[in-house]
Every structure is written in structure tokens, then in C-alpha cells.
Motif scaffolding. Structure first.
Motif, PDB file in Angstrom:
ATOM      1  N   GLN A 288       0.845  -1.193   0.000  1.00  0.00           N
ATOM      2  CA  GLN A 288       0.000   0.000   0.000  1.00  0.00           C
ATOM      3  C   GLN A 288       0.886   1.251   0.000  1.00  0.00           C
ATOM      4  OE1 GLN A 288      -2.357  -0.665   3.494  1.00  0.00           O
ATOM      5  NE2 GLN A 288      -3.635  -2.217   2.525  1.00  0.00           N
ATOM      6  N   ILE A 289       1.515   1.505  -1.121  1.00  0.00           N
ATOM      7  CA  ILE A 289       2.511   2.570  -1.167  1.00  0.00           C
ATOM      8  C   ILE A 289       2.046   3.813  -1.915  1.00  0.00           C
ATOM      9  CG2 ILE A 289       4.401   0.911  -1.017  1.00  0.00           C
ATOM     10  CD1 ILE A 289       4.869   1.318  -4.008  1.00  0.00           C
ATOM     11  N   LEU A 290       0.906   3.756  -2.586  1.00  0.00           N
ATOM     12  CA  LEU A 290       0.484   4.887  -3.402  1.00  0.00           C
ATOM     13  C   LEU A 290       0.213   6.127  -2.551  1.00  0.00           C
ATOM     14  CD1 LEU A 290      -0.271   6.086  -6.116  1.00  0.00           C
ATOM     15  CD2 LEU A 290      -2.600   5.199  -5.807  1.00  0.00           C
ATOM     16  N   ILE A 291      -0.587   5.988  -1.487  1.00  0.00           N
ATOM     17  CA  ILE A 291      -0.925   7.138  -0.647  1.00  0.00           C
ATOM     18  C   ILE A 291       0.327   7.730   0.009  1.00  0.00           C
ATOM     19  CG2 ILE A 291      -2.205   7.918   1.381  1.00  0.00           C
ATOM     20  CD1 ILE A 291      -3.877   7.479  -1.130  1.00  0.00           C
ATOM     21  N   PRO A 292       1.233   6.911   0.602  1.00  0.00           N
ATOM     22  CA  PRO A 292       2.465   7.503   1.161  1.00  0.00           C
ATOM     23  C   PRO A 292       3.287   8.272   0.130  1.00  0.00           C
ATOM     24  CG  PRO A 292       2.181   5.278   1.955  1.00  0.00           C
ATOM     25  CD  PRO A 292       1.124   5.479   0.926  1.00  0.00           C
ATOM     26  N   ILE A 293       3.377   7.752  -1.082  1.00  0.00           N
ATOM     27  CA  ILE A 293       4.131   8.457  -2.124  1.00  0.00           C
ATOM     28  C   ILE A 293       3.463   9.778  -2.473  1.00  0.00           C
ATOM     29  CG2 ILE A 293       4.806   8.381  -4.557  1.00  0.00           C
ATOM     30  CD1 ILE A 293       5.290   5.390  -4.223  1.00  0.00           C
ATOM     31  N   LEU A 294       2.129   9.754  -2.620  1.00  0.00           N
ATOM     32  CA  LEU A 294       1.398  10.982  -2.925  1.00  0.00           C
ATOM     33  C   LEU A 294       1.512  12.000  -1.787  1.00  0.00           C
ATOM     34  CD1 LEU A 294      -1.845   9.529  -4.571  1.00  0.00           C
ATOM     35  CD2 LEU A 294       0.055  10.690  -5.719  1.00  0.00           C
ATOM     36  N   MET A 295       1.413  11.507  -0.536  1.00  0.00           N
ATOM     37  CA  MET A 295       1.514  12.409   0.604  1.00  0.00           C
ATOM     38  C   MET A 295       2.900  13.036   0.676  1.00  0.00           C
ATOM     39  SD  MET A 295      -1.089  13.118   2.410  1.00  0.00           S
ATOM     40  CE  MET A 295      -0.076  13.906   3.651  1.00  0.00           C
ATOM     41  N   PHE A 296       3.933  12.243   0.422  1.00  0.00           N
ATOM     42  CA  PHE A 296       5.286  12.790   0.443  1.00  0.00           C
ATOM     43  C   PHE A 296       5.451  13.857  -0.635  1.00  0.00           C
ATOM     44  CE2 PHE A 296       9.620  12.731  -1.314  1.00  0.00           C
ATOM     45  CZ  PHE A 296      10.287  13.242  -0.218  1.00  0.00           C
ATOM     46  N   GLY A 297       4.969  13.565  -1.844  1.00  0.00           N
ATOM     47  CA  GLY A 297       5.059  14.542  -2.925  1.00  0.00           C
ATOM     48  C   GLY A 297       4.318  15.825  -2.591  1.00  0.00           C
ATOM     49  N   TYR A 298       3.137  15.679  -1.970  1.00  0.00           N
ATOM     50  CA  TYR A 298       2.324  16.837  -1.583  1.00  0.00           C
ATOM     51  C   TYR A 298       3.052  17.691  -0.550  1.00  0.00           C
ATOM     52  CZ  TYR A 298      -1.618  19.325   0.601  1.00  0.00           C
ATOM     53  OH  TYR A 298      -2.453  20.283   1.119  1.00  0.00           O
ATOM     54  N   LEU A 299       3.564  17.053   0.511  1.00  0.00           N
ATOM     55  CA  LEU A 299       4.237  17.790   1.582  1.00  0.00           C
ATOM     56  C   LEU A 299       5.561  18.384   1.108  1.00  0.00           C
ATOM     57  CD1 LEU A 299       3.529  15.328   4.535  1.00  0.00           C
ATOM     58  CD2 LEU A 299       2.439  17.544   4.138  1.00  0.00           C
ATOM     59  N   TYR A 300       6.285  17.645   0.281  1.00  0.00           N
ATOM     60  CA  TYR A 300       7.553  18.161  -0.239  1.00  0.00           C
ATOM     61  C   TYR A 300       7.290  19.360  -1.158  1.00  0.00           C
ATOM     62  CZ  TYR A 300      12.233  18.260  -2.298  1.00  0.00           C
ATOM     63  OH  TYR A 300      13.485  18.651  -2.699  1.00  0.00           O
TER      64      TYR A 300
END
Length: 373
Positions: A51-63
Motif C-alpha cells: 500500500q505505497i500509493l498514498i504515502p508516495i502521494l503524501m510525500f510529494g504533496y508535503l515536499y
């Protein structure tokens, strides 16, 4: 993660392997290269798995928000609100699609970057990723501050000595005993039996005490394991508990219980609220009132950040209300020698300790969601 025996095997093996490789390379591995290697593996293998999609999206959003703030495209307060937005929507159950393991503390760390990153600090993509997705504190803290992270990660080289390794193992073992012996015994022998009984005063007293001790041992055990694991990789993760049962008053209790989050909320909530109130004439003339507003907001957030369910809101209000009452008593004591003498009597000091622990136990029982509230 800390309930998995293979994780501990990987943890110790990885620290020893990387320390061995580092020695072969003449101790030239930096903390960042060392820790980021383990973080990448631990985060995706043990925490998120498929389940890596949401963590990747969240990281991109916060970065992206941090980058916009650094380039002065948005103001600091705007970047903080935007960073908190996904967490707020999840807590309000308005967008559960953004929910992910560790979202709360990852968001808090992202806010800490926005507020406390110096311009001279590196803007390394890898450094930001490793900080946000630090595996040891990903799920429930402690609140590892950006400034401490920068000091740890920018040291010239990493060396895992025998003393550090043994100290880390000792702290991890101590945490295991707290979490998987004491906390589990309290849960199995008391909470599981009393939580289903109709509510009476006796049930309330037993459950308040049992849940408070359970929460302490469970969370302190987790924190000790996280601190010990961090030490294996050169990280100075802060202590989170300091015998809260010895607290003299509500203020002292929050200096001992969930210390890292209490201090973070003090800096992020209390100080901004208090400083802004002091710009208003009424509050400049009534500083105690400004303090009380700041104290209540800070302690209310301690409970309510978990969600707006009734148990969290009520417990947060109790945290804040009890601390405001204590602050008002101190305010009165400064203006009345009689009250000061009365409060310094040994009997009253012990009464204060008992009332502090009793009120904390009741508040935590309500926080648990198992009370009638």
C-alpha cells in the motif's frame, strides 16, 4: 512493527552489517546515507508493504508545499494549513482516502520543518524523505524534532561502538518488557474483564487506574524501543516519559507524560496563541488570562488531535481545564502569602499529587473511549 520478531532480527543485523561495511570503507559512510538505506527498506517492507500509493502521494504533496514555502511562493501560515489539511480531513472523516499509517506524526514533522528549518539547512530530497518516513517513530512518535534530526544526520561519520550497541539492546529489551509484559498483563487481567461491566463508581475507578497504567506501559514501551532502535543508527530520539506517577501538579504531569509531543505543542500552539493575544490591549493587561487561553488550547489539542469524536474532545477539554485551574491557583498564590503558606504544607502537597493523578486517570479513561462519555 515492534510486534514483529523478524523486524528486530533485521534491525540488529542491518545495524551490524552497515557498521561492518562502514569500517571496511574507513568510516566514510555518512549518517544520512546509512539511515536512509534502512529507512527505505523498513518503511516499504514492514510498514506500507503493497500500500505505497498514498504515502508516495503524501510525500510529494508535503515536499511540494515545503518547496513553495522555501521559494516564498506561499507564506508560512499558509504552508502549515495546507500541510495539516489532509490530516484534518481524515480526522473529520471527510476524506478517508488520504488515511495512512503514521499520518499524524508525519504531518507534525512536516510542520516542524516548515517552522524550524533554517535557510542554511540542506534541502536534500533524501534528507526530507528520511525525516518524514523515519521508521522508528513513524507510527506513534516520539516527536523527533527537525533541529535534532539535522544535528544527528549531518555528523561527519557513523560509528557503532560495542557500548552503544549494548545500551541500545538494553533499552529495547526494557521497552519489550514494558509493552509485552506489563501492558499485556494489565489488559488481559483487568481491562478485558472490567470493560464490559455496566458502569458503576467502582468500575470507573478500576478502569481509570488500569487504563492509565496500561497506556503508560504500552506507550513508554513503544517509545523505549524506538529510542533504542534509533541509537543503533546514530539518532538521538528524545525521551517521552519520565515517571509521570511522581507528578506534583498538572504542569509537572505534562513535563513527564508524552514529553516530546507536549513540548512540540507548547512551541507550535501555546507560544503563537499567547504571543498573538499579547498584541491585544485587554490581554496585555490580563496576562494570566492570555496564559490560560494558551494553556487550554494547547492541552485541548493534546486530546482532540486524535479526532473530533466525543471522547477525544471531552478528554482534551479536561486536560486543558485542569491545567487552567492549576494555573489560576498559582496566580492567586503569588498575590496571597496565606495561600502560598497553605499550599506549601506537606499535607496539601500530597493532596495536590493525588488530585493530579486522579484527574489525569479520569481524563485518560475518557480518552480511551471505554467510558460512558
Amino acid at each position: 512493527m515492534y510486534t514483529s520478531a523478524p523486524f528486530f532480527a533485521v534491525l540488529f543485523a542491518s545495524s551490524l552489517l552497515l557498521a561492518g561495511i562502514n569500517r571496511l570503507l574507513g568510516n566514510r559512510l555518512s549518517y544520512l546515507s546509512l539511515f536512509s538505506t534502512f529507512a527505505l527498506f523498513a518503511v516499504w517492507e514492514y510498514i506500507f508493504k503493497n500500500q505505497i500509493l498514498i504515502p508516495i502521494l503524501m510525500f510529494g504533496y508535503l515536499y511540494g508545499i515545503a518547496t513553495c514555502k522555501d521559494k516564498s511562493w506561499i507564506k508560512t501560515w499558509q504552508s502549515v494549513i495546507l500541510s495539516l489539511l489532509p490530516l484534518i480531513l481524515v480526522k473529520l472523516h471527510l476524506n478517508n482516502h488520504w488515511g495512512m499509517i503514521g499520518l499524524s506524526f508525519m504531518t507534525f514533522r512536516a510542520v516542524d520543518v516548515l517552522l524550524y528549518r533554517n535557510k542554511k539547512d540542506s534541502r536534500s530530497f533524501l534528507q526530507y524523505f528520511s525525516y518524514l518516513f523515519s521508521p522508528f517513530i513513524m507510527l506513534a512518535g516520539p516527536m523527533y524534532r527537525w533541529r535534532t534530526w539535522v544535528q544527528d544526520i549531518t555528523q561527519t561519520s557513523f560509528r557503532l561502538t560495542t557500548d552503544v550497541f549494548l545500551q541500545s539492546m538494553e533499552q529495547i529489551f526494557y521497552g519489550i518488557v514494558q509493552k509485552f509484559l506489563f501492558a499485556m498483563l494489565i489488559d488481559n487481567l483487568v481491562i478485558s474483564h472490567w470493560s464490559h461491566r455496566p458502569f458503576t463508581l467502582t468500575v470507573g475507578v478500576v478502569m481509570s487506574l488500569a487504563y492509565s497504567f496500561y497506556l503508560y506501559f504500552d506507550f513508554a514501551g513503544y517509545s523505549n524501543m524506538a529510542i533504542g532502535a534509533g541509537r543503533l543508527f546514530g539518532l538521538n530520539i528524545p525521551a517521552n516519559f519520565n515517571l509521570p506517577i511522581l507528578a506534583k501538579n498538572p504542569q509537572d504531569f505534562w513535563r513527564r507524560f508524552h514529553i516530546s509531543l507536549s513540548e512540540w505543542l507548547r512551541d507550535v500552539v501555546f507560544m503563537p496563541v499567547y504571543m498573538n493575544l499579547m498584541k491585544i490591549t485587554f490581554f496585555r493587561n490580563h496576562k494570566a488570562t492570555a496564559q490560560n487561553v494558551g494553556i487550554f488550547c494547547t492541552l485541548f489539542c493534546m486530546g482532540a488531535w486524535n479526532g473530533l469524536e466525543l471522547n477525544y474532545v471531552v478528554s482534551g477539554a479536561l486536560f486543558g481545564g485542569i491545567s487552567v485551574i492549576h494555573n489560576m491557583i498559582l496566580w492567586l498564590a503569588k498575590r496571597s502569602p496565606v495561600i502560598t503558606i497553605w499550599l506549601n504544607k506537606p499535607v496539601m502537597m500530597w493532596v495536590g499529587r493525588i488530585l493530579t493523578l486522579a484527574s489525569a486517570a479520569v481524563s485518560l479513561y475518557i480518552f480511551s473511549g471505554m467510558s460512558p462519555v
